[in-house]
Design an enzyme around this catalytic site. Sequence first.
Site, mmCIF file in Angstrom:
data_model
loop_
_atom_site.group_PDB
_atom_site.id
_atom_site.type_symbol
_atom_site.label_atom_id
_atom_site.label_comp_id
_atom_site.label_asym_id
_atom_site.label_seq_id
_atom_site.Cartn_x
_atom_site.Cartn_y
_atom_site.Cartn_z
ATOM 1 N N THR A 166 -78.426 -28.553 -16.414
ATOM 2 C CA THR A 166 -79.531 -28.381 -17.365
ATOM 3 C C THR A 166 -78.963 -28.113 -18.758
ATOM 4 O OG1 THR A 166 -79.576 -26.047 -16.719
ATOM 5 C CG2 THR A 166 -81.291 -27.470 -15.797
ATOM 6 N N ARG B 201 -76.895 -24.500 -15.892
ATOM 7 C CA ARG B 201 -76.103 -23.792 -16.910
ATOM 8 C C ARG B 201 -76.854 -23.630 -18.238
ATOM 9 N NH1 ARG B 201 -74.238 -21.677 -20.416
ATOM 10 N NH2 ARG B 201 -72.101 -21.156 -20.976
ATOM 11 N N LYS B 202 -77.882 -24.407 -18.425
ATOM 12 C CA LYS B 202 -78.681 -24.364 -19.673
ATOM 13 C C LYS B 202 -77.786 -24.336 -20.908
ATOM 14 C CE LYS B 202 -82.852 -22.318 -17.665
ATOM 15 N NZ LYS B 202 -82.393 -21.828 -16.352
ATOM 16 N N PHE B 203 -76.946 -25.363 -21.036
ATOM 17 C CA PHE B 203 -76.066 -25.479 -22.202
ATOM 18 C C PHE B 203 -76.912 -25.459 -23.473
ATOM 19 C CE2 PHE B 203 -73.634 -27.523 -18.783
ATOM 20 C CZ PHE B 203 -72.431 -26.862 -18.912
#
Length: 255
Positions: A121, A93-95
């Site tokens: 992620t 999700r690459k927050f």
Amino acid sequence: LNRLNLPFTERIPYAKNCIARELFQIMTEKQTNLCIAADVTKSADLINLANQTGPHICLFKTHIDILDDFHVDVIGTLQKIAEKHNFLLFEDRKFSDIGKTAQMQYCNGMYKIKSWAKVITAHSLAGAGMLDALKQSDNGIFLLAEISTSGSIIDKNYATKTTKLASQYPDLIAGLVCQSPLFLSEPGFIQLTPGVQLDVESDGLGQKYNTPSAVIEKGADIAVVGRGITQSSEPAVAAEKYKRLLWDAYLKRVK
Ligand code: 6AU
């Protein structure tokens, strides 16, 4: 102490994060350090990939928001396959937002990522508050310290600061997403390296590829392979091939 020469089993005692420990176990048991990037847009294709590549992977990495036909049942099916083949579900999700927003993106909305993805992620740029917001007792975060694209604006200083941030959260951080061996003296963290494909150098949209042996030499503990497998006419065969090449390169490195 250099993690590159230590077998995965010997790194378990250094890992403070539960997911990192579980991954070291799974990798050793299944003899695989392959993570598939299951980047497909139809649920049926996603489930097929999980079934076909399941025996060969330690992590099944999704971008759940690219599915055209998402339904919660997909999650239940993936969980069953993950249990059967002993791999972990990993939502990439690459927050990267303020803590409160990231927390809602993690827990709420239609994907309810927290309920099924114990591995996620995150970008480091928002800093410590966001990590506090994503903290659970049973999850693990891979923090992006570098990115595999040409022309990325991430520099050495950013990567070093990210590594430092990770060191402050050893119980939450499973490892770092990067292209080079940034944290040699911290064997408890896992280096996850994407941008891996044989016979291809780029994708025309900035993605850069290296071979399995090259990324393992540059410190990858787990390699992420997407289109090298998903666009193969036989994903199971391709997955097995990448698994073998990556594991052989790992054995050579620790020897
Ligand atoms: O092998 P590919 O190029 O088909 O897919 C690579 C996968 C994609 C990207 O979103 C992801 O790896 N990725 C990441 C991750 C894992 O966070 C970081 C990065 O630097 N490069 C990259 O490609 O799902």
